[in-house]
Scaffold this active site. Sequence first.
Site, PDB file in Angstrom:
ATOM      1  N   GLY A   1      38.790  30.125  81.798  1.00 39.60           N
ATOM      2  CA  GLY A   1      38.423  28.720  81.730  1.00 39.60           C
ATOM      3  C   GLY A   1      39.678  27.892  81.525  1.00 39.60           C
ATOM      4  O   GLY A   1      40.519  28.234  80.689  1.00 39.60           O
TER       5      GLY A   1
ATOM      6  N   GLY B   1      40.938  25.700  77.259  1.00 38.46           N
ATOM      7  CA  GLY B   1      41.683  26.800  77.870  1.00 38.46           C
ATOM      8  C   GLY B   1      43.153  26.471  78.063  1.00 38.46           C
ATOM      9  O   GLY B   1      44.042  27.268  77.727  1.00 38.46           O
TER      10      GLY B   1
ATOM     11  N   PHE C   1      33.033   3.999  67.951  1.00 36.64           N
ATOM     12  CA  PHE C   1      32.199   4.998  68.618  1.00 36.64           C
ATOM     13  C   PHE C   1      31.009   5.330  67.733  1.00 36.64           C
ATOM     14  O   PHE C   1      31.006   5.017  66.534  1.00 36.64           O
ATOM     15  CB  PHE C   1      33.038   6.255  68.911  1.00 36.64           C
ATOM     16  CG  PHE C   1      33.069   6.606  70.378  1.00 36.64           C
ATOM     17  CD1 PHE C   1      33.664   5.767  71.288  1.00 36.64           C
ATOM     18  CD2 PHE C   1      32.495   7.783  70.836  1.00 36.64           C
ATOM     19  CE1 PHE C   1      33.681   6.079  72.645  1.00 36.64           C
ATOM     20  CE2 PHE C   1      32.506   8.108  72.183  1.00 36.64           C
ATOM     21  CZ  PHE C   1      33.098   7.259  73.082  1.00 36.64           C
TER      22      PHE C   1
ATOM     23  N   ASP D   1      28.645  30.564  81.814  1.00 39.97           N
ATOM     24  CA  ASP D   1      29.201  31.890  82.139  1.00 39.97           C
ATOM     25  C   ASP D   1      29.700  32.623  80.893  1.00 39.97           C
ATOM     26  O   ASP D   1      29.377  33.789  80.672  1.00 39.97           O
ATOM     27  CB  ASP D   1      30.380  31.767  83.130  1.00 39.97           C
ATOM     28  CG  ASP D   1      30.010  30.995  84.390  1.00 39.97           C
ATOM     29  OD1 ASP D   1      28.935  30.372  84.416  1.00 39.97           O
ATOM     30  OD2 ASP D   1      30.807  31.010  85.344  1.00 39.97           O
TER      31      ASP D   1
ATOM     32  N   GLN E   1      22.248  18.407  73.102  1.00 37.31           N
ATOM     33  CA  GLN E   1      22.386  16.962  72.970  1.00 37.31           C
ATOM     34  C   GLN E   1      21.931  16.214  74.222  1.00 37.31           C
ATOM     35  O   GLN E   1      22.345  16.528  75.333  1.00 37.31           O
ATOM     36  CB  GLN E   1      23.852  16.601  72.706  1.00 37.31           C
ATOM     37  CG  GLN E   1      24.078  15.107  72.539  1.00 37.31           C
ATOM     38  CD  GLN E   1      25.426  14.798  71.933  1.00 37.31           C
ATOM     39  OE1 GLN E   1      26.441  14.819  72.603  1.00 37.31           O
ATOM     40  NE2 GLN E   1      25.437  14.529  70.639  1.00 37.31           N
TER      41      GLN E   1
ATOM     42  N   HIS F   1      22.346  12.638  75.777  1.00 32.16           N
ATOM     43  CA  HIS F   1      23.181  11.444  75.648  1.00 32.16           C
ATOM     44  C   HIS F   1      22.305  10.221  75.876  1.00 32.16           C
ATOM     45  O   HIS F   1      21.497  10.205  76.799  1.00 32.16           O
ATOM     46  CB  HIS F   1      24.312  11.510  76.680  1.00 32.16           C
ATOM     47  CG  HIS F   1      25.404  10.513  76.460  1.00 32.16           C
ATOM     48  ND1 HIS F   1      25.231   9.160  76.668  1.00 32.16           N
ATOM     49  CD2 HIS F   1      26.680  10.661  76.039  1.00 32.16           C
ATOM     50  CE1 HIS F   1      26.363   8.531  76.379  1.00 32.16           C
ATOM     51  NE2 HIS F   1      27.263   9.421  76.000  1.00 32.16           N
TER      52      HIS F   1
ATOM     53  N   LEU G   1      26.772  10.153  83.713  1.00 30.07           N
ATOM     54  CA  LEU G   1      27.115   9.643  82.387  1.00 30.07           C
ATOM     55  C   LEU G   1      27.627   8.201  82.424  1.00 30.07           C
ATOM     56  O   LEU G   1      28.468   7.838  83.236  1.00 30.07           O
ATOM     57  CB  LEU G   1      28.208  10.533  81.788  1.00 30.07           C
ATOM     58  CG  LEU G   1      28.758  10.105  80.424  1.00 30.07           C
ATOM     59  CD1 LEU G   1      27.709  10.260  79.345  1.00 30.07           C
ATOM     60  CD2 LEU G   1      29.990  10.933  80.073  1.00 30.07           C
TER      61      LEU G   1
ATOM     62  N   GLU H   1      29.726   6.301  76.083  1.00 33.72           N
ATOM     63  CA  GLU H   1      29.385   5.661  74.810  1.00 33.72           C
ATOM     64  C   GLU H   1      30.373   4.536  74.513  1.00 33.72           C
ATOM     65  O   GLU H   1      30.080   3.619  73.742  1.00 33.72           O
ATOM     66  CB  GLU H   1      29.437   6.722  73.704  1.00 33.72           C
ATOM     67  CG  GLU H   1      28.982   6.252  72.361  1.00 33.72           C
ATOM     68  CD  GLU H   1      28.683   7.434  71.429  1.00 33.72           C
ATOM     69  OE1 GLU H   1      27.836   8.270  71.791  1.00 33.72           O
ATOM     70  OE2 GLU H   1      29.311   7.520  70.368  1.00 33.72           O
TER      71      GLU H   1
ATOM     72  N   ARG I   1      24.059  10.057  68.346  1.00 28.97           N
ATOM     73  CA  ARG I   1      23.398  10.167  69.640  1.00 28.97           C
ATOM     74  C   ARG I   1      21.956  10.642  69.555  1.00 28.97           C
ATOM     75  O   ARG I   1      21.095  10.165  70.305  1.00 28.97           O
ATOM     76  CB  ARG I   1      24.205  11.107  70.543  1.00 28.97           C
ATOM     77  CG  ARG I   1      25.483  10.466  71.015  1.00 28.97           C
ATOM     78  CD  ARG I   1      26.313  11.404  71.854  1.00 28.97           C
ATOM     79  NE  ARG I   1      27.499  10.707  72.337  1.00 28.97           N
ATOM     80  CZ  ARG I   1      28.499  11.302  72.990  1.00 28.97           C
ATOM     81  NH1 ARG I   1      28.455  12.597  73.220  1.00 28.97           N
ATOM     82  NH2 ARG I   1      29.526  10.600  73.407  1.00 28.97           N
TER      83      ARG I   1
ATOM     84  N   HIS J   1      23.370  16.452  77.936  1.00 25.98           N
ATOM     85  CA  HIS J   1      24.790  16.141  78.007  1.00 25.98           C
ATOM     86  C   HIS J   1      25.681  17.234  77.447  1.00 25.98           C
ATOM     87  O   HIS J   1      26.757  17.501  77.966  1.00 25.98           O
ATOM     88  CB  HIS J   1      25.050  14.843  77.232  1.00 25.98           C
ATOM     89  CG  HIS J   1      26.475  14.399  77.236  1.00 25.98           C
ATOM     90  ND1 HIS J   1      27.174  14.189  78.404  1.00 25.98           N
ATOM     91  CD2 HIS J   1      27.341  14.117  76.223  1.00 25.98           C
ATOM     92  CE1 HIS J   1      28.412  13.794  78.098  1.00 25.98           C
ATOM     93  NE2 HIS J   1      28.549  13.759  76.789  1.00 25.98           N
TER      94      HIS J   1
ATOM     95  N   GLU K   1      33.356  23.987  74.400  1.00 25.84           N
ATOM     96  CA  GLU K   1      31.888  23.905  74.419  1.00 25.84           C
ATOM     97  C   GLU K   1      31.246  25.285  74.451  1.00 25.84           C
ATOM     98  O   GLU K   1      30.128  25.469  73.977  1.00 25.84           O
ATOM     99  CB  GLU K   1      31.407  23.053  75.601  1.00 25.84           C
ATOM    100  CG  GLU K   1      29.936  22.654  75.458  1.00 25.84           C
ATOM    101  CD  GLU K   1      29.451  21.681  76.522  1.00 25.84           C
ATOM    102  OE1 GLU K   1      30.298  21.114  77.240  1.00 25.84           O
ATOM    103  OE2 GLU K   1      28.231  21.499  76.636  1.00 25.84           O
TER     104      GLU K   1
ATOM    105  N   ARG L   1      26.449  16.445  67.858  1.00 30.20           N
ATOM    106  CA  ARG L   1      27.873  16.142  67.947  1.00 30.20           C
ATOM    107  C   ARG L   1      28.090  14.638  68.005  1.00 30.20           C
ATOM    108  O   ARG L   1      27.365  13.933  68.703  1.00 30.20           O
ATOM    109  CB  ARG L   1      28.472  16.791  69.197  1.00 30.20           C
ATOM    110  CG  ARG L   1      29.901  16.394  69.448  1.00 30.20           C
ATOM    111  CD  ARG L   1      30.511  17.112  70.614  1.00 30.20           C
ATOM    112  NE  ARG L   1      29.980  16.727  71.913  1.00 30.20           N
ATOM    113  CZ  ARG L   1      30.293  15.592  72.553  1.00 30.20           C
ATOM    114  NH1 ARG L   1      31.095  14.709  72.004  1.00 30.20           N
ATOM    115  NH2 ARG L   1      29.780  15.343  73.733  1.00 30.20           N
TER     116      ARG L   1
ATOM    117  N   SER M   1      34.168  15.954  70.868  1.00 29.12           N
ATOM    118  CA  SER M   1      34.201  17.163  71.696  1.00 29.12           C
ATOM    119  C   SER M   1      35.610  17.425  72.213  1.00 29.12           C
ATOM    120  O   SER M   1      36.079  18.564  72.214  1.00 29.12           O
ATOM    121  CB  SER M   1      33.220  17.075  72.860  1.00 29.12           C
ATOM    122  OG  SER M   1      33.586  16.045  73.730  1.00 29.12           O
ATOM    123  N   LEU M   2      36.306  16.363  72.642  1.00 32.34           N
ATOM    124  CA  LEU M   2      37.690  16.558  73.081  1.00 32.34           C
ATOM    125  C   LEU M   2      38.508  17.140  71.935  1.00 32.34           C
ATOM    126  O   LEU M   2      39.310  18.046  72.110  1.00 32.34           O
ATOM    127  CB  LEU M   2      38.311  15.234  73.542  1.00 32.34           C
ATOM    128  CG  LEU M   2      37.739  14.618  74.814  1.00 32.34           C
ATOM    129  CD1 LEU M   2      38.568  13.413  75.239  1.00 32.34           C
ATOM    130  CD2 LEU M   2      37.709  15.627  75.926  1.00 32.34           C
TER     131      LEU M   2
END
Lengths: 564, 353
Positions: free
Chosen positions: A10, A15, A113, A210, A229, A231, A241, A244, A275, A342, A366, A377, A382-383
């Site tokens: 990944g 990754g 946010f 996977d 989740q 969104h 998307l 947000e 969310r 999402h 993820e 979340r 997430s980033l």
Amino acid sequence: MLAHDVLIIGAGLAGQRAALAAAESGATVAIMSKVHPVRSHSVAAAGGINAAIAVDDDWTEHATDTVKGSDYLGDQDAIEVMCSEAPGEAMHLEHIGVTFHRNETGELDLRAFGGASKKRTAYVADITGQAILHVLYEQLMRHEVAVERFEEWFATSLILDADGHCAGAVARDIRSGAMEIFNAKSVILANGGNGQCYKPTTNALICTGDGISQAYRVGCPIMDMEMVQYHPTTLAENGFLITEGARGEGAHLLNSEGERFMEKYAPNKMELASRDVVSRAEQTEINEGRGVGAHGQGIYLDVTVVPKKRVLEALREIVNIGRDFAGTDITREPIVIRPGQHYIMGGVKTDVDGRTPITGLYAAGEVACVSVHGGNRLGANSLLDTLIFGRRSGEHAAQRGRQLTMPKAPASRLRADAEMIAAIIERPREGRRISEIKDELGTTMNEYVAVYRDEEGLTKAHEVVQRLKEQAGKAYVDDRGSVFNQDVLGALELGYMLDCAEATIVSAIDRKESRGAQFRLDHPERDDEQWLKHINVTRGADGEPELSYSEVTITKWQPEVRKY
Amino acid sequence: MAEFTLRLRRYDPESGDAPYWEEHTVDLEPHRSVLEGILQAKDRFDGSIGIRCSCRAAICGSCGVRINGQPDLACHTHLGRAEKRSKDGVIEVEPMGNMPVIKDLIVDMEAVHWKKIRRVTPWLIAKQPVPEREYIVPRESMVDVTQSMACIQCGACVSDCLSMEVDPEFIGPAALAKAYRFVGDPRDDQHFERLKDLAEDPHGIYDCTHCFQCISACPKGVAPMNQIMRLRRRAGNDFKIEDRNNGERHEHAFASLIKQYGLLAEAEILPRSYGGDTPLAKFKPSAAAELASSLPSIAKALLRRKVTPAAVLKPHRLARQDLGQIKRIYDEVEGREERAEFNIYISGKDEDR
């Protein structure tokens, strides 16, 4: 046979970050992805990345918001690691070239946010994920001697050695169809979530679970899989998307009566509640007949209240998406959105160094469940998750490799996978098409395993998935070739998705309470006494999922009533 | 629902057969994308149709193809609009150009596109010392390079770059737009070195012929040609880089000719770019050598009647009042204190609607 200290499967943010960190720690590294790295789904992350870098902010406040956002299911030791390391990571990204927006004095600008008590989100317009992903790829190009890239290689399975330690993976070169063993002292899974189990979803076509399934198939537990989740703002028609960031910049949500209904559900945070809360509020408005758009199945997102100049500078991508995919000029009129699948909070169970219970196997991003997101979340976490735990996995795996010799990877795995693929290609043209099965899976999940759930619907979904598993085992493919045979890879992906879907459903049935993204109409209350715990799913000897539980780590935040 | 017919270019490298066309009819709303059409054909009729795709929303850059001869992302083109622009009511989809085809609609981006990207040293060479916190840089500079950062590396501009068709070694629109992302970034320490390198390379910034194909091809508003022109202005005006290919002076010759006559006097362009702005410059030896080496092209142009001796010798000069207007444009542009740069993230063409 190829052999590396660290093999990363990944090449999205987790990754690539892992690869760079492992290489910097002196390991030999291979990074493999079924798509070119910049096509990874991290590219779609729009709004930004959270880090307590403002002078009046502190990482403990960020952690408090994250714990509350997770509905107390997040592991607090992991959340502390993530939030305390966030400012350093954001500065690292800035130093290697991410073009974060600045304020008038030239420092990083921050936007509001959801679920955050302060402005804490650094951003690049509304293409933050894209900007970071491309900058990391710049670094991969820069360090191409240290990190060997295998672009458009599809991992088919993980290899365990005689001791049950991870010893590499089998993969297929998509371009030629050739199969190879990638021997490695450590393997880091960084191949994303399984959003494609749902239709519609904001997730790309490649998000087929996977890594989750591959880990599950070699006996690794997966955790929190019921936490899916939705969104709050996805395009009503096709599920794309809308960031947000739009609400962060001040956009309103309106029902058919023109009412800012979030007043009723989250009087303090309004549109910027977490969310799960906003999605549930929208779904309630829709269910009670106050929806808009086709069949009243949508809600208005009104961006016209944001100054146009600001929209064009900071939300340009959703201007494009509105225009190109919904025929709406969001600078002039509200756009019809609705909650849509999402993100999955669950995934392969890991510790704060990305280690899974299988020695030598790591996971980050993820695909993994540390768990920092718990039941829900927060946007722009997430980033951060991908980068912090990607880096930590890479560093840890590199260090671990120093004391080890290369484990033995039995060649029989290669033959088994090659034969399995040949057998799929040879299947008689009878039974169902892969696409039909995938379609039924997606619509079933979206109907019964969505914002509101109950035992009856979940059981129905489970029956469907069990039937689909049987059908998928016989589904045929058209493409008999070796070069770019996407058809046969689709058959493998379908198998992965069905594993993930089943784990999600059995966990959702088991959790008889409402917490975070899981809302059970038949168990509408949160029940800390019974359910302040993680559900782990492992594959039993008969191939069926088996459930067990693990403690939630609590450091300094005791569960409280959650209000926004 | 409406019916659309897609005519797909198929190629199976394992069959030994030549590429061929294949038609499929799909039913979808007209505002759904060509990609959705192809995926429906793949799902319903033939799973072996090869196309890269992932996000479906014009952000991952996988599905670059040519639709009715024009490069674009398949997911970024509505079926209805594509049908209207087709020559016979059938939407024609084929692989991108300038890159070898691997299978069906899949091209070898690595062999061309990514090789060129790597040519421009595509990473930040950060100013030292690295600060403890962020680099303090002007707000506008980061918004400015965001236009180049918006590039999703789909290859649509590379597909139809006319200069690359003639000179496959041309670094090309995507890679040069990427180069601007560093040259425009105040944190980068090598602006001069980067610009000098790209100006000196005979396949570099002066190899672009301003044909605008890349601007119309780009689905993300990156406008690669604009970025190339900005690289030239940075190189020529800000750093005074005079490249050995004479690109910089060639450009000046264009500008000075238009300023003087209002029209392009082809016969004078080469002497001027190799000599200088005066008629006497024609006799500079380097101009003579370049003229001599250009004779075959000139002869061909004459033979094909692209130019005629009469047209060359005819004076190239606008009427006095028109020339006055040209001069006023020059005065206006050259009189500005700062160069105006077009950038969608800052000025925004949508603002005018």
